[in-house]
Scaffold this active site. Sequence first.
Site, PDB file in Angstrom:
ATOM      1  N   ASN A   9       0.864  -1.186   0.000  1.00 35.85           N
ATOM      2  CA  ASN A   9       0.000   0.000   0.000  1.00 35.85           C
ATOM      3  C   ASN A   9       0.902   1.238   0.000  1.00 35.85           C
ATOM      4  O   ASN A   9       1.491   1.572   1.019  1.00 35.85           O
ATOM      5  CB  ASN A   9      -0.886  -0.043   1.257  1.00 35.85           C
ATOM      6  CG  ASN A   9      -1.685   1.226   1.460  1.00 35.85           C
ATOM      7  OD1 ASN A   9      -1.833   2.037   0.530  1.00 35.85           O
ATOM      8  ND2 ASN A   9      -2.210   1.395   2.663  1.00 35.85           N
ATOM      9  N   TRP A  10       0.994   1.876  -1.155  1.00 38.02           N
ATOM     10  CA  TRP A  10       1.915   3.018  -1.290  1.00 38.02           C
ATOM     11  C   TRP A  10       1.351   4.286  -0.640  1.00 38.02           C
ATOM     12  O   TRP A  10       2.071   5.279  -0.520  1.00 38.02           O
ATOM     13  CB  TRP A  10       2.212   3.295  -2.768  1.00 38.02           C
ATOM     14  CG  TRP A  10       2.890   2.179  -3.490  1.00 38.02           C
ATOM     15  CD1 TRP A  10       3.240   0.956  -2.969  1.00 38.02           C
ATOM     16  CD2 TRP A  10       3.304   2.163  -4.865  1.00 38.02           C
ATOM     17  NE1 TRP A  10       3.839   0.187  -3.947  1.00 38.02           N
ATOM     18  CE2 TRP A  10       3.890   0.905  -5.120  1.00 38.02           C
ATOM     19  CE3 TRP A  10       3.221   3.091  -5.911  1.00 38.02           C
ATOM     20  CZ2 TRP A  10       4.402   0.555  -6.362  1.00 38.02           C
ATOM     21  CZ3 TRP A  10       3.731   2.735  -7.148  1.00 38.02           C
ATOM     22  CH2 TRP A  10       4.315   1.482  -7.369  1.00 38.02           C
ATOM     23  N   LYS A  11       0.086   4.263  -0.292  1.00 38.44           N
ATOM     24  CA  LYS A  11      -0.578   5.448   0.298  1.00 38.44           C
ATOM     25  C   LYS A  11      -0.378   6.653  -0.613  1.00 38.44           C
ATOM     26  O   LYS A  11      -0.318   6.494  -1.829  1.00 38.44           O
ATOM     27  CB  LYS A  11      -0.071   5.697   1.723  1.00 38.44           C
ATOM     28  CG  LYS A  11      -0.145   4.424   2.579  1.00 38.44           C
ATOM     29  CD  LYS A  11       0.052   4.652   4.044  1.00 38.44           C
ATOM     30  CE  LYS A  11      -0.035   3.315   4.777  1.00 38.44           C
ATOM     31  NZ  LYS A  11       0.059   3.430   6.210  1.00 38.44           N
ATOM     32  N   HIS A  93      -9.443   0.940   5.508  1.00 37.34           N
ATOM     33  CA  HIS A  93      -8.145   1.270   6.105  1.00 37.34           C
ATOM     34  C   HIS A  93      -8.356   2.283   7.233  1.00 37.34           C
ATOM     35  O   HIS A  93      -9.165   3.210   7.101  1.00 37.34           O
ATOM     36  CB  HIS A  93      -7.185   1.830   5.052  1.00 37.34           C
ATOM     37  CG  HIS A  93      -5.769   1.865   5.535  1.00 37.34           C
ATOM     38  ND1 HIS A  93      -5.327   2.820   6.429  1.00 37.34           N
ATOM     39  CD2 HIS A  93      -4.716   1.049   5.302  1.00 37.34           C
ATOM     40  CE1 HIS A  93      -4.049   2.572   6.707  1.00 37.34           C
ATOM     41  NE2 HIS A  93      -3.658   1.506   6.041  1.00 37.34           N
ATOM     42  N   GLU A  95      -6.707   4.734   8.172  1.00 34.56           N
ATOM     43  CA  GLU A  95      -6.472   6.148   7.810  1.00 34.56           C
ATOM     44  C   GLU A  95      -7.716   6.751   7.175  1.00 34.56           C
ATOM     45  O   GLU A  95      -8.001   7.936   7.349  1.00 34.56           O
ATOM     46  CB  GLU A  95      -5.247   6.241   6.875  1.00 34.56           C
ATOM     47  CG  GLU A  95      -3.959   6.010   7.659  1.00 34.56           C
ATOM     48  CD  GLU A  95      -2.791   5.497   6.833  1.00 34.56           C
ATOM     49  OE1 GLU A  95      -2.853   5.567   5.589  1.00 34.56           O
ATOM     50  OE2 GLU A  95      -1.822   5.022   7.442  1.00 34.56           O
ATOM     51  N   GLU A 165      -4.841  -4.866  10.929  1.00 34.40           N
ATOM     52  CA  GLU A 165      -3.812  -3.834  11.086  1.00 34.40           C
ATOM     53  C   GLU A 165      -4.065  -3.052  12.372  1.00 34.40           C
ATOM     54  O   GLU A 165      -4.905  -2.136  12.393  1.00 34.40           O
ATOM     55  CB  GLU A 165      -3.867  -2.849   9.921  1.00 34.40           C
ATOM     56  CG  GLU A 165      -3.622  -3.461   8.570  1.00 34.40           C
ATOM     57  CD  GLU A 165      -3.115  -2.417   7.573  1.00 34.40           C
ATOM     58  OE1 GLU A 165      -2.045  -2.634   7.006  1.00 34.40           O
ATOM     59  OE2 GLU A 165      -3.778  -1.386   7.396  1.00 34.40           O
ATOM     60  N   GLY A 171       2.828   2.486  10.711  1.00 33.58           N
ATOM     61  CA  GLY A 171       3.776   3.576  10.514  1.00 33.58           C
ATOM     62  C   GLY A 171       4.505   3.995  11.786  1.00 33.58           C
ATOM     63  O   GLY A 171       5.153   5.032  11.813  1.00 33.58           O
ATOM     64  N   SER A 211       3.856  -1.875  10.402  1.00 32.43           N
ATOM     65  CA  SER A 211       5.308  -1.928  10.579  1.00 32.43           C
ATOM     66  C   SER A 211       5.900  -3.304  10.283  1.00 32.43           C
ATOM     67  O   SER A 211       6.844  -3.731  10.948  1.00 32.43           O
ATOM     68  CB  SER A 211       5.700  -1.447  11.986  1.00 32.43           C
ATOM     69  OG  SER A 211       5.293  -0.100  12.160  1.00 32.43           O
ATOM     70  N   GLY A 232       3.024  -1.051   4.266  1.00 29.51           N
ATOM     71  CA  GLY A 232       2.992   0.372   3.927  1.00 29.51           C
ATOM     72  C   GLY A 232       4.398   0.864   3.630  1.00 29.51           C
ATOM     73  O   GLY A 232       4.918   0.698   2.525  1.00 29.51           O
ATOM     74  N   GLY A 233       5.052   1.479   4.621  1.00 26.94           N
ATOM     75  CA  GLY A 233       6.369   2.098   4.455  1.00 26.94           C
ATOM     76  C   GLY A 233       7.384   1.234   3.712  1.00 26.94           C
ATOM     77  O   GLY A 233       8.049   1.697   2.776  1.00 26.94           O
TER      78      GLY A 233
END
Length: 248
Positions: A9-11, A93, A95, A165, A171, A211, A232-233
């Site tokens: 997930n590149w966000k 998600h 976010e 998640e 993150g 993470s 993610g990251g």
Amino acid sequence: MRQKIVAGNWKMNTTYDEGLQLANAIVKASIYDKKVILIPPFTHLKGVSNIINNKTIFLGAQNCHWEEYGAYTGEISAKMLRSIGVYYVLIGHSERRIHFKETSELLLRKIRTALANELKVIFCCGEPESVRNELKHNEYVKKQLEETIFHLPAQEVKNIIIAYEPIWAIGTGKTATPKQAEEIHAFIRHALSDKFDMTTAESTSILYGGSCKPENAKELFSQPNIDGGLIGGASLKAQEFLSIIDQL
Ligand code: PGA
């Protein structure tokens, strides 16, 4: 046997050129035996779709609207996504729940529209830190499922991937321990079995996100109820992402 999957997930990260470079680096690594889903921003979807093979590497979107078309300025529909070769969509998600006030009612509408347009859904759930500290995470996640995918008929659940998640791990660098993650994944599978049936529960992939990185992926992925990761990251760096895929 349920599918093992690593999704990136590149966000809201990467310019178009950076995104294509990243996708190219992943495609070049020739992943033959793992299922990978790249989830770039909307602007990159078509470009990435031209690069990937749709055999091992698939395309996902980060969101979709609950209607197929209409006067919703700035929005993107499931139908549009499907029309450019998108196979998966992230829904729920944290976010989006937090920053865009997406409620379970809204998420269920999005899920229904996505499925009706032949997109598979990666449905995210997970508790905030305060809930984990009170040890109420199982009830919290169960309620998220009850309000959404538990409203679907069992035959539709085969088009759902669940991503657990925990919000406190997203993150933050603070990963759930393999034991913590395995416990709640097993709980989710049990809840699926109670609500639907054993076959549905056993065939649903449940990914861990929060993470997840090369240093902890192997232990997480070796748990019996963890079927891969939503990254993610670490999905923004080809080498890290490929190293995570390697450990699946
Ligand atoms: P993270 O994000 O890997 O950067 O923690 C995971 C996610 O939000 O899907």
